[in-house]
Design a protein around this motif. Structure first.
Motif, PDB file in Angstrom:
ATOM      1  N   PRO A 352       0.844  -1.202   0.000  1.00  0.00           N
ATOM      2  CA  PRO A 352       0.000   0.000   0.000  1.00  0.00           C
ATOM      3  C   PRO A 352       0.876   1.249   0.000  1.00  0.00           C
ATOM      4  N   PRO A 353       0.298   2.394  -0.346  1.00  0.00           N
ATOM      5  CA  PRO A 353       1.082   3.633  -0.320  1.00  0.00           C
ATOM      6  C   PRO A 353       1.429   4.005   1.112  1.00  0.00           C
ATOM      7  N   PRO A 354       2.304   4.976   1.280  1.00  0.00           N
ATOM      8  CA  PRO A 354       2.697   5.353   2.640  1.00  0.00           C
ATOM      9  C   PRO A 354       1.498   5.786   3.462  1.00  0.00           C
ATOM     10  N   ALA A 355       1.524   5.442   4.727  1.00  0.00           N
ATOM     11  CA  ALA A 355       0.472   5.919   5.621  1.00  0.00           C
ATOM     12  C   ALA A 355       0.545   7.435   5.681  1.00  0.00           C
ATOM     13  N   PRO A 356      -0.605   8.121   5.715  1.00  0.00           N
ATOM     14  CA  PRO A 356      -0.578   9.589   5.729  1.00  0.00           C
ATOM     15  C   PRO A 356       0.293  10.161   6.836  1.00  0.00           C
ATOM     16  N   ARG A 357       0.249   9.501   7.986  1.00  0.00           N
ATOM     17  CA  ARG A 357       1.065  10.003   9.098  1.00  0.00           C
ATOM     18  C   ARG A 357       2.552   9.910   8.755  1.00  0.00           C
ATOM     19  N   ASP A 358       2.999   8.750   8.212  1.00  0.00           N
ATOM     20  CA  ASP A 358       4.415   8.580   7.860  1.00  0.00           C
ATOM     21  C   ASP A 358       4.822   9.555   6.771  1.00  0.00           C
ATOM     22  N   LEU A 359       3.957   9.699   5.763  1.00  0.00           N
ATOM     23  CA  LEU A 359       4.292  10.572   4.644  1.00  0.00           C
ATOM     24  C   LEU A 359       4.399  12.024   5.107  1.00  0.00           C
ATOM     25  N   ALA A 360       3.486  12.443   5.972  1.00  0.00           N
ATOM     26  CA  ALA A 360       3.531  13.821   6.460  1.00  0.00           C
ATOM     27  C   ALA A 360       4.817  14.064   7.240  1.00  0.00           C
ATOM     28  N   ALA A 361       5.219  13.082   8.034  1.00  0.00           N
ATOM     29  CA  ALA A 361       6.458  13.248   8.809  1.00  0.00           C
ATOM     30  C   ALA A 361       7.666  13.318   7.886  1.00  0.00           C
ATOM     31  N   VAL A 362       7.705  12.458   6.876  1.00  0.00           N
ATOM     32  CA  VAL A 362       8.848  12.454   5.962  1.00  0.00           C
ATOM     33  C   VAL A 362       8.899  13.760   5.172  1.00  0.00           C
ATOM     34  N   LEU A 363       7.760  14.235   4.710  1.00  0.00           N
ATOM     35  CA  LEU A 363       7.743  15.488   3.953  1.00  0.00           C
ATOM     36  C   LEU A 363       8.194  16.657   4.824  1.00  0.00           C
ATOM     37  N   ALA A 364       7.776  16.637   6.070  1.00  0.00           N
ATOM     38  CA  ALA A 364       8.200  17.721   6.965  1.00  0.00           C
ATOM     39  C   ALA A 364       9.706  17.691   7.170  1.00  0.00           C
ATOM     40  N   ARG A 365      10.268  16.505   7.331  1.00  0.00           N
ATOM     41  CA  ARG A 365      11.718  16.414   7.524  1.00  0.00           C
ATOM     42  C   ARG A 365      12.469  16.804   6.255  1.00  0.00           C
ATOM     43  N   LEU A 366      11.946  16.407   5.112  1.00  0.00           N
ATOM     44  CA  LEU A 366      12.593  16.774   3.852  1.00  0.00           C
ATOM     45  C   LEU A 366      12.547  18.285   3.651  1.00  0.00           C
ATOM     46  N   THR A 367      11.429  18.892   4.019  1.00  0.00           N
ATOM     47  CA  THR A 367      11.307  20.348   3.891  1.00  0.00           C
ATOM     48  C   THR A 367      12.325  21.041   4.787  1.00  0.00           C
ATOM     49  N   THR A 368      12.510  20.526   5.975  1.00  0.00           N
ATOM     50  CA  THR A 368      13.519  21.097   6.862  1.00  0.00           C
ATOM     51  C   THR A 368      14.915  20.927   6.284  1.00  0.00           C
ATOM     52  N   LEU A 369      15.120  19.810   5.613  1.00  0.00           N
ATOM     53  CA  LEU A 369      16.459  19.487   5.108  1.00  0.00           C
ATOM     54  C   LEU A 369      16.840  20.318   3.884  1.00  0.00           C
ATOM     55  N   VAL A 370      15.950  20.402   2.903  1.00  0.00           N
ATOM     56  CA  VAL A 370      16.316  21.054   1.633  1.00  0.00           C
ATOM     57  C   VAL A 370      15.474  22.286   1.329  1.00  0.00           C
ATOM     58  N   GLY A 371      14.533  22.615   2.181  1.00  0.00           N
ATOM     59  CA  GLY A 371      13.703  23.794   1.933  1.00  0.00           C
ATOM     60  C   GLY A 371      12.406  23.433   1.246  1.00  0.00           C
ATOM     61  N   SER A 372      11.379  24.210   1.538  1.00  0.00           N
ATOM     62  CA  SER A 372      10.059  23.885   0.990  1.00  0.00           C
ATOM     63  C   SER A 372       9.999  24.051  -0.521  1.00  0.00           C
ATOM     64  N   ALA A 373      10.892  24.891  -1.081  1.00  0.00           N
ATOM     65  CA  ALA A 373      10.859  25.123  -2.530  1.00  0.00           C
ATOM     66  C   ALA A 373      11.455  23.955  -3.309  1.00  0.00           C
ATOM     67  N   ASN A 374      12.039  22.996  -2.612  1.00  0.00           N
ATOM     68  CA  ASN A 374      12.736  21.907  -3.291  1.00  0.00           C
ATOM     69  C   ASN A 374      12.092  20.545  -3.065  1.00  0.00           C
ATOM     70  N   VAL A 375      10.903  20.528  -2.515  1.00  0.00           N
ATOM     71  CA  VAL A 375      10.215  19.253  -2.265  1.00  0.00           C
ATOM     72  C   VAL A 375       8.812  19.336  -2.844  1.00  0.00           C
ATOM     73  N   GLY A 376       8.432  18.355  -3.608  1.00  0.00           N
ATOM     74  CA  GLY A 376       7.074  18.327  -4.136  1.00  0.00           C
ATOM     75  C   GLY A 376       6.976  17.455  -5.363  1.00  0.00           C
ATOM     76  N   ALA A 377       5.805  17.509  -5.961  1.00  0.00           N
ATOM     77  CA  ALA A 377       5.571  16.761  -7.194  1.00  0.00           C
ATOM     78  C   ALA A 377       5.748  17.709  -8.375  1.00  0.00           C
TER      79      ALA A 377
END
Lengths: 519, 187
Positions: A352-377
């Motif tokens: 199954p796809p990532p659980a919403p909770r896991d995905l939200a946590a990973v996206l938040a950490r990625l945003t902290t790591l590389v900036g919000s302008a560099n994460v997305g679809a």
């Protein structure tokens, strides 16, 4: 027949305000009960149970008059929350029999009987099933079954507790019902008496237009009631958006370790209901009844919708620990705001796809790591400008829609047939599309041309490479109506160092640059 | 078929090759194959070199691709890949380490491998040279075979395609063979 409904059952709980109180205090069923409102001496009876009515207590009479008529009368103030709970309980009870209901008012539910014969048997059996369901939630109901809601409502008020009117014979059956057995306004009752009407048949025999001209909307409704005709559309009842569970405790809870098991029990019941309805909780409202008489209310928003009691209980416990109540707790009530559970996509053997909770946590950490302008679809912008793309928020949607869309198939087919030099080797795999590795920003270079075609590419840092083969130019331009006008010639060049580049000549600035490398 | 040979759930695959060898085209093919089946893919792009326009034209469902741009920060790219490899649910996590990747420490490489094992993610490391060493279950080297040009006259007008050759460098658990496994692919 209205809205495709062929047979309707009307579930009626008489003296509903009193029945709601009896549901909370079953001992009241054995006593004459009057529901009263208003402060003395203006206290009035608004409802009375069957025992009180037998003693002569009527709605509208004064408290003093009722007490004189029935010395053993038990009086209770009208409780709106108890009535609301009983009304909801009656609807839920009927929902167990039929999925199509209409909430017609306090203690009155219309049930569509289409398709129920195979489940429960004939209409009398369905009526008995409805009564059993109502009794299970603490309400004694009468059931009338007819071809229209109006006729069923009249049938529920007269005759046996399960009163079935044969199809097509509703009007004839109702014609014999005395007008006095039904509830009318005082003005209508007086008019009917003055006109000499005694039964519903007498009223139905009058012309409807004439009754309407003389008595207005109330007269028209009375005439429809007599003829058993529905004039309003069916308004289906939907399950409520809020799901609640509550539990009182017999002792005062003063510590969090003692409160946690109570919270878990309530949550288990609530989550079991949510799972059965294929729902998940998006947020929870906690209301703790306190020994001081007040309430301690908290609202806990979940990072991702959940229906598992253990993590929710942990979150609630942490929240209550951070915001403790001011007095010992005597009751716990939880209300869940629910959202539909998202179906797990993919095949049987696919994860199954990532659980919403896991995905939200990973996206938040990625945003902290590389900036919000560099994460997305990535999305392709509707423009002919080269490298016209942008980033949008990454969400897990319904994958089947995209993977099976015609555009997807078209693009996939286009990708499969594009390019290709062919091959005769048995190990040759299916062809793909040649990808470009972009240089952002494009690297400025110096280019020597021969016969108008690139012949040598020099880097400003020094050195140069001979062009072995080049193809082009591919001319493009755009935004000539705007300040961001652009115009360029693109060349595909194979250099002597075995690399293949896309070389761009800016026709406005007369500059050469490397746009990317084919890889 | 090529993607199935390349990607394995819970394992790390390394795809290396110089510029214009076809490795990025093969990466795009993997993204297309995964996203067309409705599954999610993540791409950690160290050098900000991914071309979404070309990928969309190749059939990649872009809305199923999580694009993380490290803007040349290789340490951040590695951390991002580590985070994504630990998130179950992604069918493919691709790490494009770019043109001048430093070799990962043994601990970092095996940490990535363990993360992929635990989450069941297929991890694909793409770069100019090998960086994860023995931690990769499969290592493939790419090399350009030949180019195809097209045009009506004697002078070519466009680059029609590129044929690449892939050969197996390392395959975990496979017996050592004298004959090298090779595969040709056209983009």
């Amino acid at each position: 027949m209205v809205d495709g409904v062929t047979r309707v059952a009307c579930v009626l709980v008489e003296a509903f305000a009193a029945a709601a109180l009896e549901r909370c205090e079953p001992v009241l069923r054995e006593q004459p009960l009057a529901v009263v409102t208003g402060a003395p001496p203006a206290t009035r009876v608004v409802e009375a149970n069957a025992r009180a009515r037998a003693e002569g207590v009527r709605p509208g009479s004064s408290d003093a008059d009722a007490t004189v008529r029935c010395p053993g009368l038990v009086r209770r103030l009208a409780a709106l929350d108890a009535e609301a709970a009983a009304r909801h309980a009656l609807l839920e009870a009927c929902l167990a029999v039929s999925p199509r209901l209409e909430d017609a008012g306090p203690g009155l539910v219309h049930v569509d009987l289409a398709g129920l014969r195979r489940l429960f048997g004939d209409e009398a059996a369905i009526g008995q099933q409805l009564r059993r369901q109502a009794r299970a939630v603490g309400l004694e109901a009468r059931v009338g079954i007819a071809g229209s809601r109006t006729a069923a409502a009249v049938a529920a008020r007269v005759g046996p507790t399960v009163h079935v009117l044969a199809p097509g014979a509703e009007r004839a059956t109702l014609a014999a019902v005395p007008l006095a057995t039904l509830e009318w306004s005082e003005a209508l009752t007086a008019t009917f008496t003055r006109w000499g009407l005694e039964t519903l048949g007498d009223l139905a025999a009058l012309p409807r237009d004439g009754v309407g001209a003389r008595l207005g909307p109330a007269g028209l409704q009375a005439h429809d009631r007599a003829t058993g005709v529905d004039r309003t559309p069916w308004a289906p009842w939907m399950a409520p958006l809020f799901w609640e569970e509550a539990q009182g405790v017999e002792w005062e809870i003063m510590t969090l370790p003692a409160l946690a098991p109570v919270l878990e029990r309530v949550l288990e019941r609530l989550c079991a209901r949510l799972v059965a309805a294929h729902l998940v909780a998006d947020a929870l409202d906690v209301r703790l009844a306190l020994a001081s008489g007040g309430h301690h209310a908290r609202s806990v928003a979940l990072a991702a919708p959940l229906a598992e009691p253990a993590p929710i209980a942990a979150l609630l416990t942490l929240d209550i620990e951070a915001h403790p109540p001011s007095a010992p707790v005597t009751g716990v009530a939880l209300s869940a705001r629910v959202v539909p559970r998202r179906a797990a996509p993919g095949g049987l053997w696919e994860p199954p796809p990532p659980a919403p909770r896991d995905l939200a946590a990973v996206l938040a950490r990625l945003t902290t790591l590389v900036g919000s302008a560099n994460v997305g679809a990535p999305v392709v912008v509707d423009s002919h400008r080269p490298d016209a793309c942008a980033l949008v928020g990454f969400e897990v949607g319904d994958p089947d829609m995209a993977s099976n869309s015609p555009a997807s198939r078209h693009l996939a087919e286009a990708g499969r047939v594009s390019g290709g030099v062919g091959g005769d080797d048995s190990c040759e795999a299916a062809a793909g599309t040649l990808a470009l590795r972009r240089l952002r920003p494009p690297r400025t270079v110096t280019v020597e041309t021969r016969d108008g075609r690139p012949a040598h590419v020099g880097d400003p840092a020094g050195g140069g490479i001979v062009v072995v083969t080049c193809a082009g130019p591919w001319r493009a331009s755009g935004d000539w109506w705007d300040v961001d006008v652009w115009a360029r010639d693109e060349w595909d060049v194979a250099l002597a160092d075995n690399t293949v580049w896309r070389l761009v000549h800016d026709r406005l600035k007369h500059e050469w640059s490397l746009d990317g490398v084919y890889d | 078929m090529l993607v199935h040979q390349l990607l394995r759930q819970g394992a790390m695959t390394e795809l290396v090759g110089p510029l214009s060898s076809g490795r990025t085209s093969l990466l795009t093919l993997c993204l297309r194959d995964v996203t067309r089946r409705g599954r999610l893919a993540a791409l950690v792009d160290t050098d900000h070199a991914f071309d979404p326009v070309g990928a969309a034209a190749a059939g990649v469902e872009l809305r199923h691709v999580l694009w993380v741009r490290a803007e040349g920060q290789r340490r951040r790219a590695l951390k991002a890949a580590d985070l994504l490899a630990r998130c179950p649910g992604f069918a493919l996590v691709a790490l494009d380490v770019g043109e001048s990747p430093p070799r990962l420490s043994l601990a970092a490489a095996f940490r990535l491998r363990l993360a992929a094992q635990r989450s069941g993610v297929a991890l694909l490391v793409v770069g100019a040279r090998r960086v994860v060493g023995g931690a990769a279950a499969l290592s493939i080297a790419a090399r350009r075979d030949r180019l195809a040009w097209a045009g009506p006259g004697p002078v070519p007008r466009r680059l029609a395609g590129m044929r690449s050759e892939f050969h197996l460098v390392r395959k975990q658990g496979a017996p050592a063979t004298t004959e090298a496994e090779r595969l040709w692919w056209t983009a």
